[in-house]
Structures are given as C-alpha cells and as structure tokens.
Enzyme design. Structure first.
Site, PDB file in Angstrom:
ATOM      1  N   HIS A 206       0.839  -1.204   0.000  1.00  0.00           N
ATOM      2  CA  HIS A 206       0.000   0.000   0.000  1.00  0.00           C
ATOM      3  C   HIS A 206       0.873   1.252   0.000  1.00  0.00           C
ATOM      4  O   HIS A 206       0.647   2.164  -0.798  1.00  0.00           O
ATOM      5  CB  HIS A 206      -0.908   0.010   1.231  1.00  0.00           C
ATOM      6  CG  HIS A 206      -2.214  -0.674   1.013  1.00  0.00           C
ATOM      7  ND1 HIS A 206      -2.309  -1.985   0.614  1.00  0.00           N
ATOM      8  CD2 HIS A 206      -3.498  -0.235   1.143  1.00  0.00           C
ATOM      9  CE1 HIS A 206      -3.589  -2.316   0.514  1.00  0.00           C
ATOM     10  NE2 HIS A 206      -4.336  -1.269   0.824  1.00  0.00           N
ATOM     11  N   HIS A 285       0.960  -2.239   9.514  1.00  0.00           N
ATOM     12  CA  HIS A 285       2.408  -2.465   9.326  1.00  0.00           C
ATOM     13  C   HIS A 285       3.309  -1.886  10.425  1.00  0.00           C
ATOM     14  O   HIS A 285       2.919  -0.995  11.174  1.00  0.00           O
ATOM     15  CB  HIS A 285       2.887  -1.895   7.981  1.00  0.00           C
ATOM     16  CG  HIS A 285       2.521  -2.733   6.815  1.00  0.00           C
ATOM     17  ND1 HIS A 285       3.159  -3.895   6.505  1.00  0.00           N
ATOM     18  CD2 HIS A 285       1.546  -2.569   5.889  1.00  0.00           C
ATOM     19  CE1 HIS A 285       2.608  -4.422   5.436  1.00  0.00           C
ATOM     20  NE2 HIS A 285       1.602  -3.645   5.041  1.00  0.00           N
TER      21      HIS A 285
HETATM   22  C1  LIG Z   1       5.446   4.306 -26.045  1.00  0.00           C
HETATM   23  C2  LIG Z   1       5.271   3.656 -24.744  1.00  0.00           C
HETATM   24  C3  LIG Z   1       3.913   3.027 -24.555  1.00  0.00           C
HETATM   25  C4  LIG Z   1       3.761   2.578 -23.133  1.00  0.00           C
HETATM   26  C5  LIG Z   1       2.477   1.860 -22.872  1.00  0.00           C
HETATM   27  C6  LIG Z   1       2.372   1.424 -21.421  1.00  0.00           C
HETATM   28  C7  LIG Z   1       3.076   0.118 -21.184  1.00  0.00           C
HETATM   29  C8  LIG Z   1       3.006  -0.280 -19.728  1.00  0.00           C
HETATM   30  C9  LIG Z   1       3.472  -1.655 -19.499  1.00  0.00           C
HETATM   31  C10 LIG Z   1       2.631  -2.676 -19.392  1.00  0.00           C
HETATM   32  C11 LIG Z   1       1.160  -2.516 -19.495  1.00  0.00           C
HETATM   33  C12 LIG Z   1       0.435  -3.245 -18.385  1.00  0.00           C
HETATM   34  C13 LIG Z   1      -1.009  -2.893 -18.311  1.00  0.00           C
HETATM   35  C14 LIG Z   1      -1.283  -1.695 -17.427  1.00  0.00           C
HETATM   36  C15 LIG Z   1      -2.613  -1.854 -16.779  1.00  0.00           C
HETATM   37  C16 LIG Z   1      -3.248  -0.570 -16.535  1.00  0.00           C
HETATM   38  C17 LIG Z   1      -4.673  -0.750 -16.155  1.00  0.00           C
HETATM   39  C18 LIG Z   1      -4.759  -1.232 -14.749  1.00  0.00           C
HETATM   40  O1  LIG Z   1      -4.141  -0.716 -13.909  1.00  0.00           O
HETATM   41  S1  LIG Z   1      -5.804  -2.515 -14.440  1.00  0.00           S
HETATM   42  C19 LIG Z   1      -5.272  -3.172 -12.915  1.00  0.00           C
HETATM   43  C20 LIG Z   1      -6.068  -2.715 -11.753  1.00  0.00           C
HETATM   44  N1  LIG Z   1      -5.472  -3.305 -10.595  1.00  0.00           N
HETATM   45  C21 LIG Z   1      -4.894  -2.565  -9.681  1.00  0.00           C
HETATM   46  O2  LIG Z   1      -4.867  -1.386  -9.763  1.00  0.00           O
HETATM   47  C22 LIG Z   1      -4.308  -3.328  -8.502  1.00  0.00           C
HETATM   48  C23 LIG Z   1      -3.732  -2.379  -7.498  1.00  0.00           C
HETATM   49  N2  LIG Z   1      -3.454  -3.086  -6.261  1.00  0.00           N
HETATM   50  C24 LIG Z   1      -2.254  -3.511  -5.914  1.00  0.00           C
HETATM   51  O3  LIG Z   1      -1.288  -3.326  -6.605  1.00  0.00           O
HETATM   52  C25 LIG Z   1      -2.202  -4.261  -4.587  1.00  0.00           C
HETATM   53  O4  LIG Z   1      -3.482  -4.561  -4.160  1.00  0.00           O
HETATM   54  C26 LIG Z   1      -1.493  -3.413  -3.494  1.00  0.00           C
HETATM   55  C27 LIG Z   1      -0.021  -3.302  -3.874  1.00  0.00           C
HETATM   56  C28 LIG Z   1      -2.098  -2.033  -3.370  1.00  0.00           C
HETATM   57  C29 LIG Z   1      -1.623  -4.095  -2.131  1.00  0.00           C
HETATM   58  O5  LIG Z   1      -1.315  -5.399  -2.170  1.00  0.00           O
HETATM   59  P1  LIG Z   1      -2.190  -6.415  -1.267  1.00  0.00           P
HETATM   60  O6  LIG Z   1      -1.488  -7.732  -1.418  1.00  0.00           O
HETATM   61  O7  LIG Z   1      -2.175  -5.923   0.124  1.00  0.00           O
HETATM   62  O8  LIG Z   1      -3.563  -6.412  -1.858  1.00  0.00           O
HETATM   63  N1  LIG Z   2      -5.226   2.176   4.283  1.00  0.00           N
HETATM   64  C1  LIG Z   2      -5.646   0.918   4.383  1.00  0.00           C
HETATM   65  N2  LIG Z   2      -6.964   0.652   4.523  1.00  0.00           N
HETATM   66  C2  LIG Z   2      -7.397  -0.601   4.648  1.00  0.00           C
HETATM   67  N3  LIG Z   2      -6.598  -1.704   4.634  1.00  0.00           N
HETATM   68  C3  LIG Z   2      -5.287  -1.497   4.477  1.00  0.00           C
HETATM   69  C4  LIG Z   2      -4.740  -0.186   4.348  1.00  0.00           C
HETATM   70  N4  LIG Z   2      -3.392  -0.300   4.248  1.00  0.00           N
HETATM   71  C5  LIG Z   2      -3.110  -1.613   4.287  1.00  0.00           C
HETATM   72  N5  LIG Z   2      -4.249  -2.333   4.439  1.00  0.00           N
HETATM   73  C6  LIG Z   2      -4.367  -3.800   4.518  1.00  0.00           C
HETATM   74  O1  LIG Z   2      -3.265  -4.329   5.235  1.00  0.00           O
HETATM   75  C7  LIG Z   2      -2.757  -5.503   4.577  1.00  0.00           C
HETATM   76  C8  LIG Z   2      -1.325  -5.276   4.172  1.00  0.00           C
HETATM   77  O2  LIG Z   2      -1.279  -4.296   3.147  1.00  0.00           O
HETATM   78  P1  LIG Z   2       0.004  -3.926   2.295  1.00  0.00           P
HETATM   79  O3  LIG Z   2       1.028  -5.005   2.508  1.00  0.00           O
HETATM   80  O4  LIG Z   2      -0.444  -3.814   0.895  1.00  0.00           O
HETATM   81  O5  LIG Z   2       0.475  -2.610   2.820  1.00  0.00           O
HETATM   82  C9  LIG Z   2      -3.680  -5.768   3.395  1.00  0.00           C
HETATM   83  O6  LIG Z   2      -4.639  -6.701   3.797  1.00  0.00           O
HETATM   84  P2  LIG Z   2      -5.272  -7.791   2.819  1.00  0.00           P
HETATM   85  O7  LIG Z   2      -4.199  -8.246   1.895  1.00  0.00           O
HETATM   86  O8  LIG Z   2      -5.775  -8.834   3.738  1.00  0.00           O
HETATM   87  O9  LIG Z   2      -6.369  -7.053   2.100  1.00  0.00           O
HETATM   88  C10 LIG Z   2      -4.306  -4.419   3.138  1.00  0.00           C
HETATM   89  O10 LIG Z   2      -5.588  -4.488   2.556  1.00  0.00           O
END
Ligand SMILES: CCCCCCCC/C=C\CCCCCCCC(=O)SCCNC(=O)CCNC(=O)[C@H](O)C(C)(C)COP(=O)(O)O
Ligand SMILES: Nc1ncnc2c1ncn2[C@@H]1O[C@H](COP(=O)(O)O)[C@@H](OP(=O)(O)O)[C@H]1O
Length: 323
Positions: A206, A285
């Site tokens: 995050h 965290h």
């Molecule tokens: C001339 C140059 C042209 C360049 C064109 C661009 C090229 C870029 C390279 C590759 C393209 C890839 C496609 C891009 C996708 C864009 C659209 C999207 O973003 S769709 C995906 C939506 N999903 C998200 O946004 C997910 C975000 N969340 C996270 O990353 C994770 O949940 C977290 C890191 C926030 C937390 O992790 P967690 O384990 O706690 O959930």
């Molecule tokens: N601002 C926020 N609000 C709610 N949940 C959060 C948060 N920041 C972190 N978390 C939660 O804390 C966990 C660790 O997050 P991260 O490693 O991306 O920082 C994740 O849980 P989950 O993976 O169970 O959803 C994420 O959703």
C-alpha cells in the site's frame, strides 16, 4: 528596521520558485511522504485508540472488530480505490493526455514528442508497479523479499485438510510438496489458501503504490499545467477571441471545462492516495515495513523525474513533464 536583504530573493529561492513555475517540483517536495509516514506512525504509537486496537489484535485470537472505520481492511476506499489503484492512476493520467494544453494545443511535432515521452514515463512507473507488487518473473519483488527474509505461508488449510499419508514414500512426497508450496507462495496465493503470511519482512504494498501513484500524478499534473505551457494557451485563446465566432468560443469553453475537471480529478486521486497513505501509516504495518515501501517508490520517482534533470542522455529519452 526593514533592510533590503529582507525583500531580495536569494538565488537558491529564486531557482526553487522558477522550478515550481515550470512544473518541476524541487526534490524537497518529496519530504511530504516521510513526514506523512512519521506523523501516522507517531499517532499510532501515542493515540489510545490505535493502542487499544493493536493490543486487541495481539491478544485476542481470531478476527478483531476495528475501532476506527479506516482500520478496517474492507473500508470502501480500500476496496474500490486502493485495491484497484493503478486503474484509477491510469485513468487520471490518460485524462491529462487528452485535455491539457501541453498535449493538445501545441504544434503537432511538439505535441507528439511530449505525448510519447509522457507515455514512456507512464511505462516506467507501471513496470515498476508490476514488478514490485504483481509479478517479477514469478512472485513479485515484495513477495520475494518476504520469503528471502525468512517469511513463509503458515497454517495452510488445504494441507491441513489433506488425508495423512499411509506410506513413507507418500509422506516424503507430501513433505516435499509442503516445502515447495511454502517457498513459492505469493501473499495473494497464501491468503487465498487461508494461510498466514508470517515471519518475514513484509514490505507495505500500500505504501509503495500510494506514494508512487500520487507522486507520479502530481508531477505529471504540475508539468502539464505549468507556466511554460501557458503562453501557447493564452495565444490560442486570443486567436479564438479575434475570430469571434460562436462555434469557436463554444469549443474553447468545452475544452477549458474538460481541462479544469481533468486537473481536479487528477488532484483528487492524488489527494485520496495521500489520505489512504496516512491511514496505512496509522493502522497497518511496522515502521520498517512502511519505510521499505517508501524507499522503493521514491527510488522509482527519482529515476523517472529527478535523474533526467542532471543526466542529459536519460532526459533525451524520457523527457521532463511540460517541456
Ligand atoms: C510508447 C510507450 C507506450 C507505453 C504503454 C504502457 C506500457 C506499460 C506496461 C505494461 C502494461 C500493463 C497494463 C497496465 C494496466 C493498466 C490498467 C490497470 O491498472 S488494471 C489493474 C487494476 N489493478 C490494480 O490497480 C491493482 C492495485 N493493487 C495492488 O497493486 C495491490 O493490491 C497493493 C499493492 C495495493 C496491495 O497489495 P495487497 O497484497 O495488500 O492487496
Ligand atoms: N489504508 C488501508 N486501509 C485498509 N486496509 C489497508 C490499508 N493499508 C493496508 N491495508 C491492509 O493491510 C494488509 C497489508 O497491506 P500492504 O502489505 O499492501 O500494505 C492488506 O490486507 P489484505 O491483503 O488482507 O487485504 C491491506 O488491505
């Protein structure tokens, strides 16, 4: 007594002001992020609400009902904003490309050059986001850092549920499979198997994504709406007044409205990202996990936006927003 030195601007300050004007925020502007994390971590250490939340998480088994709405993982902003944060970031960036004078109202060649370089900067930060949080030729960088620092997936329900092996060969195979699963698992796969991602250094995804997305949008928005792009805009407006036809002024009006609303949208996404960063800093965290997320994001921003100011060959490739 007022002295002349109190009214004159020092060369350093002058340079800093002109950098802001030309849409290039000075490096010290990035201090907003460590300060935010520091304030959030301090609040979580001294606030009685945050303290009692941490105590109940540590002592009570099973899920704990969070005291504050933003301490809930299922809060609406986390689910519909942060968890799909890159989609919002992409949408905001694309809206800049379609509405800002730097990309729409400059001479064709300049417009094409600026747009390609802006897309390249987007590609750099998007690749950094993908490699760090989604996929790095297998598990993402933050998952690899977790397992490399001794973390593993514990209490996996699919393994606990499996029947006990009857022969020693089957036991050996089951043990091998368990070990493999423990080492190759990603955080997402671990949680999906109802396991606990425990024991290692869990870099905050995050913090990483929220810092990267908000800094990227802020620098791009400042560049696209900078003073350097304005003379052309004013010139275009004047020309439209001179022509003085209803059609042209109506089109200019709509253009202006899109331009303003796109900037509001971009700053809205950046501000909400900053707010969620503060919430992560307070409720989730350890400070070291937040710091590592911050350092990775700041390094990407430095390479994309600050290094080109001093490294001409890199600037030639990736450009500087608004120039
Ligand atoms: C001339 C140059 C042209 C360049 C064109 C661009 C090229 C870029 C390279 C590759 C393209 C890839 C496609 C891009 C996708 C864009 C659209 C999207 O973003 S769709 C995906 C939506 N999903 C998200 O946004 C997910 C975000 N969340 C996270 O990353 C994770 O949940 C977290 C890191 C926030 C937390 O992790 P967690 O384990 O706690 O959930
Ligand atoms: N601002 C926020 N609000 C709610 N949940 C959060 C948060 N920041 C972190 N978390 C939660 O804390 C966990 C660790 O997050 P991260 O490693 O991306 O920082 C994740 O849980 P989950 O993976 O169970 O959803 C994420 O959703």
């Amino acid at each position: 007594m007022a002295t002349s030195s109190s009214t004159t601007i020092s060369p350093r300050r002058h340079e800093s002001v002109s950098r802001w004007r030309s849409g290039q925020p000075p490096a010290f502007a990035l201090l907003v992020y460590p300060i935010t994390l520091l304030v959030g971590s301090l609040y979580s250490a001294i606030s009685p609400t945050a303290q009692s939340q941490q105590q109940s998480t540590a002592t009570r088994p099973g899920p704990v009902v969070p005291i504050n709405y933003f301490a809930r993982k299922d809060n609406i902003f986390n689910i519909y904003f942060v968890k799909v944060g890159w989609a919002w970031t992409t949408l905001a960036f694309v809206s800049l490309l379609f509405t800002q004078q730097a990309y729409t109202h400059s001479p064709v060649e300049l417009r094409a050059k600026r747009s390609i370089k802006a897309l390249l900067r987007y590609a750099v930060v998007t690749c950094a986001w993908i490699l760090t949080t989604q996929w790095f030729f297998g598990p993402a960088i933050i998952d690899r850092m977790f397992t490399l620092s001794g973390g593993r997936c514990e209490n996996i329900s699919i393994l606990a549920d499996s029947p006990s092996p009857s022969s020693s060969a089957a036991a050996g195979t089951a043990h091998k499979v368990t070990e493999e699963i423990k080492t190759i698992f990603t955080a997402v796969a671990c949680k999906a198997a109802a396991g606990h991602w425990k024991g290692g250094h869990d870099v905050s995804g995050h913090v990483f994504m929220l810092v990267l997305a908000s800094a990227f949008l802020a620098v791009e928005a400042l560049g696209a709406s900078s003073e350097e792009c304005k003379p052309l805009a004013d010139g275009a407006k004047e020309k439209q007044h001179n022509i003085n036809t209803m059609d042209h002024s109506a089109v200019a009006d709509i253009d202006d409205r899109f331009k303003v609303w796109s900037l509001r949208f971009v700053w809205g996404v950046a501000l909400l990202s900053w707010w969620m960063l503060l919430m992560t800093a307070i409720w989730f965290h350890t400070w070291l996990e937040k710091l590592s997320g911050l350092l990775i994001a700041i390094s990407v921003i430095y390479i994309t936006y600050y290094l080109p100011r001093t490294l001409t060959s890199w600037r030639y490739v990736i450009g500087i927003p608004g120039i």
